[in-house]
Design an enzyme around this catalytic site. Structure first.
Site, mmCIF file in Angstrom:
data_model
loop_
_atom_site.group_PDB
_atom_site.id
_atom_site.type_symbol
_atom_site.label_atom_id
_atom_site.label_comp_id
_atom_site.label_asym_id
_atom_site.label_seq_id
_atom_site.Cartn_x
_atom_site.Cartn_y
_atom_site.Cartn_z
ATOM 1 N N ASP A 133 1.050 -1.328 -0.156
ATOM 2 C CA ASP A 133 0.181 0.229 -0.221
ATOM 3 C C ASP A 133 1.035 1.710 -0.206
ATOM 4 O OD1 ASP A 133 -2.308 1.627 -0.034
ATOM 5 O OD2 ASP A 133 -1.979 2.121 2.114
ATOM 6 N N CYS A 194 -18.155 -7.441 -16.351
ATOM 7 C CA CYS A 194 -18.425 -5.790 -15.979
ATOM 8 C C CYS A 194 -18.686 -4.528 -17.376
ATOM 9 C CB CYS A 194 -16.351 -5.392 -15.628
ATOM 10 S SG CYS A 194 -16.357 -4.183 -14.212
ATOM 11 N N CYS A 254 -20.772 -5.162 -6.054
ATOM 12 C CA CYS A 254 -19.941 -6.005 -7.283
ATOM 13 C C CYS A 254 -20.831 -7.370 -7.349
ATOM 14 C CB CYS A 254 -19.206 -5.683 -7.144
ATOM 15 S SG CYS A 254 -17.964 -6.469 -8.505
HETATM 16 C C1 B12 Z 1 -4.053 6.482 -3.244
HETATM 17 C C2 B12 Z 1 -5.365 5.205 -2.838
HETATM 18 C C3 B12 Z 1 -6.504 4.901 -2.541
HETATM 19 C C4 B12 Z 1 -6.832 6.614 -2.511
HETATM 20 C C5 B12 Z 1 -7.328 6.657 -3.930
HETATM 21 C C6 B12 Z 1 -7.839 5.734 -4.958
HETATM 22 C C7 B12 Z 1 -7.850 5.078 -6.186
HETATM 23 N N1 B12 Z 1 -9.066 4.932 -6.930
HETATM 24 O O1 B12 Z 1 -7.309 6.017 -6.949
HETATM 25 C C8 B12 Z 1 -9.157 6.188 -1.492
HETATM 26 C C9 B12 Z 1 -8.420 6.917 -0.624
HETATM 27 C C10 B12 Z 1 -9.496 7.721 -2.289
HETATM 28 C C11 B12 Z 1 -8.579 5.022 -1.792
HETATM 29 C C12 B12 Z 1 -9.400 3.994 -1.388
HETATM 30 C C13 B12 Z 1 -9.546 2.774 -0.965
HETATM 31 N N2 B12 Z 1 -8.532 2.423 -0.944
HETATM 32 CO CO1 B12 Z 1 -6.640 2.397 -1.508
HETATM 33 N N3 B12 Z 1 -4.917 2.725 -2.108
HETATM 34 C C14 B12 Z 1 -4.480 4.188 -2.630
HETATM 35 C C15 B12 Z 1 -3.542 3.670 -3.352
HETATM 36 C C16 B12 Z 1 -2.622 3.837 -1.954
HETATM 37 C C17 B12 Z 1 -2.627 3.510 -4.673
HETATM 38 C C18 B12 Z 1 -3.522 4.432 -5.614
HETATM 39 C C19 B12 Z 1 -3.255 4.302 -7.259
HETATM 40 O O2 B12 Z 1 -2.205 4.407 -7.369
HETATM 41 N N4 B12 Z 1 -3.994 5.628 -7.189
HETATM 42 C C20 B12 Z 1 -3.870 5.743 -8.612
HETATM 43 C C21 B12 Z 1 -5.047 6.001 -9.881
HETATM 44 C C22 B12 Z 1 -4.672 6.461 -10.792
HETATM 45 O O3 B12 Z 1 -4.237 4.393 -9.490
HETATM 46 P P1 B12 Z 1 -5.283 3.479 -10.026
HETATM 47 O O4 B12 Z 1 -7.264 3.392 -9.451
HETATM 48 O O5 B12 Z 1 -4.107 1.874 -9.400
HETATM 49 O O6 B12 Z 1 -5.633 3.044 -11.602
HETATM 50 C C23 B12 Z 1 -4.429 2.136 -11.744
HETATM 51 C C24 B12 Z 1 -4.845 0.870 -13.543
HETATM 52 O O7 B12 Z 1 -6.518 1.620 -12.551
HETATM 53 C C25 B12 Z 1 -5.040 2.316 -14.141
HETATM 54 N N5 B12 Z 1 -6.254 2.780 -14.284
HETATM 55 C C26 B12 Z 1 -6.815 3.811 -13.901
HETATM 56 N N6 B12 Z 1 -8.051 4.226 -15.187
HETATM 57 C C27 B12 Z 1 -7.408 3.182 -15.705
HETATM 58 C C28 B12 Z 1 -8.420 3.321 -17.181
HETATM 59 C C29 B12 Z 1 -7.466 2.838 -19.000
HETATM 60 C C30 B12 Z 1 -8.177 2.853 -20.296
HETATM 61 C C31 B12 Z 1 -6.112 1.716 -17.901
HETATM 62 C C32 B12 Z 1 -5.171 1.046 -19.693
HETATM 63 C C33 B12 Z 1 -5.570 2.317 -17.133
HETATM 64 C C34 B12 Z 1 -6.645 2.263 -15.791
HETATM 65 O O8 B12 Z 1 -4.059 3.284 -14.440
HETATM 66 C C35 B12 Z 1 -3.286 3.821 -12.841
HETATM 67 C C36 B12 Z 1 -1.872 3.659 -12.808
HETATM 68 O O9 B12 Z 1 -1.554 2.719 -12.560
HETATM 69 C C37 B12 Z 1 -2.935 1.724 -3.561
HETATM 70 C C38 B12 Z 1 -1.730 1.390 -3.097
HETATM 71 C C39 B12 Z 1 -1.306 1.400 -4.323
HETATM 72 N N7 B12 Z 1 0.449 2.042 -3.394
HETATM 73 O O10 B12 Z 1 -1.143 1.377 -5.307
HETATM 74 C C40 B12 Z 1 -4.666 1.707 -2.803
HETATM 75 C C41 B12 Z 1 -5.104 0.476 -3.170
HETATM 76 C C42 B12 Z 1 -5.589 1.187 -4.210
HETATM 77 N N8 B12 Z 1 -6.184 0.819 -2.654
HETATM 78 C C43 B12 Z 1 -7.589 0.138 -1.672
HETATM 79 C C44 B12 Z 1 -8.561 -0.571 -1.185
HETATM 80 C C45 B12 Z 1 -9.202 -1.085 -0.496
HETATM 81 C C46 B12 Z 1 -8.866 0.707 -0.815
HETATM 82 C C47 B12 Z 1 -10.789 0.816 -0.890
HETATM 83 C C48 B12 Z 1 -11.637 -0.569 -1.088
HETATM 84 C C49 B12 Z 1 -11.195 0.841 0.908
HETATM 85 C C50 B12 Z 1 -11.792 1.215 0.981
HETATM 86 N N9 B12 Z 1 -13.079 0.408 1.584
HETATM 87 O O11 B12 Z 1 -12.643 2.598 1.984
HETATM 88 C C51 B12 Z 1 -11.253 2.544 -1.423
HETATM 89 C C52 B12 Z 1 -11.566 2.001 -2.538
HETATM 90 C C53 B12 Z 1 -12.206 3.059 -3.548
HETATM 91 C C54 B12 Z 1 -11.805 3.125 -4.370
HETATM 92 N N10 B12 Z 1 -12.780 2.533 -5.415
HETATM 93 O O12 B12 Z 1 -10.309 2.694 -5.526
HETATM 94 C C55 B12 Z 1 -6.005 -1.784 -2.507
HETATM 95 C C56 B12 Z 1 -7.307 -2.239 -3.318
HETATM 96 C C57 B12 Z 1 -7.062 -3.905 -3.983
HETATM 97 C C58 B12 Z 1 -7.494 -3.976 -5.165
HETATM 98 N N11 B12 Z 1 -8.389 -5.011 -4.881
HETATM 99 O O13 B12 Z 1 -7.651 -3.521 -5.564
HETATM 100 C C59 B12 Z 1 -5.118 -1.142 -1.963
HETATM 101 C C60 B12 Z 1 -4.525 -1.571 -3.563
HETATM 102 C C61 B12 Z 1 -3.903 -1.315 -1.718
HETATM 103 C C62 B12 Z 1 -3.349 -2.967 -1.222
HETATM 104 N N12 B12 Z 1 -2.467 -3.053 -1.618
HETATM 105 O O14 B12 Z 1 -4.051 -4.088 -1.533
HETATM 106 N N13 B12 Z 1 -7.898 4.734 -2.110
HETATM 107 S S1 SF4 Z 2 -19.886 -3.547 -10.446
HETATM 108 FE FE1 SF4 Z 2 -18.668 -4.847 -10.212
HETATM 109 S S2 SF4 Z 2 -18.769 -5.976 -11.668
HETATM 110 FE FE2 SF4 Z 2 -20.433 -4.310 -12.842
HETATM 111 S S3 SF4 Z 2 -19.417 -2.414 -13.481
HETATM 112 FE FE3 SF4 Z 2 -18.795 -2.250 -11.458
HETATM 113 S S4 SF4 Z 2 -17.093 -3.192 -11.436
HETATM 114 FE FE4 SF4 Z 2 -18.054 -3.777 -13.221
#
Ligand code: B12
Ligand code: SF4
Ligand code: SF4
Length: 320
Positions: A133, A194, A254
């Site tokens: 994380d 999805c 979901c």
């Molecule tokens: C910052 C952060 C948050 C922030 C921002 C969340 C976010 N979605 O960015 C906040 C505080 C809101 C948060 C909330 C939660 N988080 Co959080 N968080 C993080 C953290 C530290 C960084 C995430 C990040 O880089 N965000 C920036 C966005 C842009 O990145 P991303 O969502 O990962 O998106 C990547 C890909 O999805 C992709 N992507 C996104 N959109 C698209 C679109 C296209 C077309 C393509 C090709 C790619 C792409 O590109 C991005 C860059 O690689 C990670 C740990 C880590 N070091 O990665 C945990 C992490 C994502 N969190 C986690 C969890 C459990 C949660 C919560 C469920 C907790 C809760 N119940 O309250 C919620 C879920 C909210 C949600 N729907 O995302 C878990 C998720 C596990 C999983 N199965 O995904 C992580 C991985 C921690 C862990 N080690 O387990 N979190």
């Molecule tokens: S609820 Fe689950 S299956 Fe439906 S769009 Fe969201 S992530 Fe995908």
């Protein structure tokens, strides 16, 4: 058996649900672009740490020099039991991930054991870096590349069999390992399902998840109740409703969660009594009683003052 196979077996033996391996090359240009756009749009809110270390976040070898491989593990945290009675006025909800002992410490402990095992069988001094994380690492992008699932519309890394309630952890290593294969054929896949669904977007109380796929963390209840330390604007505070710590709506909505099995790791301490907390009890906590109640929890990281801020918001919403 190959070294990768030995590592996979050991990881499963230690209690992880899944393990995958990917090379330590930078994340794909599409992922880099989506992260850069997200930051530029201001969607990181006040999470300044997301703006720091951009180069490291997109390139694991900048985090561990000469890294060759990333071992990614998954721990299922779907609760075995959900609260049976409806929530009472005066109670606040705690997101599922926070009803367990602190997952960072738990996963790191297992990853240290896994790294110790690899070091004992892999020959001359490989180096390791353990991440859960908090390290600047694009965990979801790497997990997808290691074949552990796909990034869904709710932005969670979803494994088709285990669903969205899964934690991620990684070991970066200088060892060159055989990458595991990407899963999911494009048709009939969970990812395909999805694309025909919108339940998470409809369920998001604040519009943080947008219909076009963008995600504004500044509006996310998880961010507001855990990361954001200031005074929450009234329109968003109202939408927090009774969510005291974190938010699960886009995960609970979901369909891939419904079919997922519960957490099977008996060592990962679960506290069902933390699913709902009495808000007046929270307001009466002292520094000592807070430490005693939440010393082993991610709630401890929030700090007592911010937990009380959240409790006051939930109470104001309850009696509004
Ligand atoms: C910052 C952060 C948050 C922030 C921002 C969340 C976010 N979605 O960015 C906040 C505080 C809101 C948060 C909330 C939660 N988080 Co959080 N968080 C993080 C953290 C530290 C960084 C995430 C990040 O880089 N965000 C920036 C966005 C842009 O990145 P991303 O969502 O990962 O998106 C990547 C890909 O999805 C992709 N992507 C996104 N959109 C698209 C679109 C296209 C077309 C393509 C090709 C790619 C792409 O590109 C991005 C860059 O690689 C990670 C740990 C880590 N070091 O990665 C945990 C992490 C994502 N969190 C986690 C969890 C459990 C949660 C919560 C469920 C907790 C809760 N119940 O309250 C919620 C879920 C909210 C949600 N729907 O995302 C878990 C998720 C596990 C999983 N199965 O995904 C992580 C991985 C921690 C862990 N080690 O387990 N979190
Ligand atoms: S609820 Fe689950 S299956 Fe439906 S769009 Fe969201 S992530 Fe995908
Ligand atoms: S965690 Fe809650 S507020 Fe954040 S995106 Fe998911 S449903 Fe929306």
């Amino acid at each position: 058996m190959s070294l990768t196979d030995d590592i996979k077996h050991k990881a499963l033996y230690l209690g992880f649900d899944l393990v995958g391996v990917t090379d330590a090359s930078p994340i794909s240009p599409q992922h880099v672009e989506s992260l850069a756009k997200w930051l530029k749009a201001g969607f990181a809110g006040r999470m300044d740490y997301m703006h720091r270390n951009f180069e490291k976040r997109i390139d694991p070898a900048k985090l561990l020099p000469n890294a060759q491989s990333v071992i990614v593990v998954v721990l299922n945290y779907k609760p075995v039991r959900h609260p049976s009675s409806p929530i009472d006025t005066g109670q606040g909800k705690v997101a599922a991930f926070a009803q367990y002992e602190d997952y960072h410490a738990f996963i790191k402990k297992l990853l240290r054991q896994l790294a110790g095992f690899i070091g004992s069988i892999a020959g001359p001094s490989p180096r390791f870096k353990i991440c859960v994380d908090s390290a600047p690492l694009a965990e979801r992008a790497l997990a997808a590349r290691a074949g552990l699932g796909f990034i869904a519309k709710n932005h969670m890394l979803i494994n088709p069999a285990l669903g969205p309630q899964i934690f991620l952890g990684e070991i970066l290593t200088t060892l060159k390992l055989q990458p595991t294969e990407q899963i999911l054929p494009p048709s009939e896949s969970a990812e395909g399902k999805c694309s025909a669904c919108n339940k998470c977007i409809d369920a998001c109380p604040t519009g943080a998840l947008m219909p076009d796929g963008r995600f504004d963390a500044g509006k996310c209840i998880s961010y507001l109740t855990i990361e954001y330390k200031g005074s929450i604007p009234p329109d968003l505070a109202e939408k927090i409703a009774d969510r005291l710590f974190g938010c699960d709506e886009c995960v609970l909505a979901c369909p891939l969660l419904q079919s997922a099995p519960p957490c099977k790791n008996k060592q990962f301490k679960f506290h069902p009594d933390r699913a709902r907390l009495d808000l007046h009890d929270v307001l009466n906590l002292t520094a000592d009683s807070f430490d005693a109640a939440f010393g082993d929890s991610v709630i401890k990281r929030l700090g007592l003052e911010t937990l009380k801020r959240n409790a006051n918001i939930c109470l104001a919403n309850a009696y509004h």
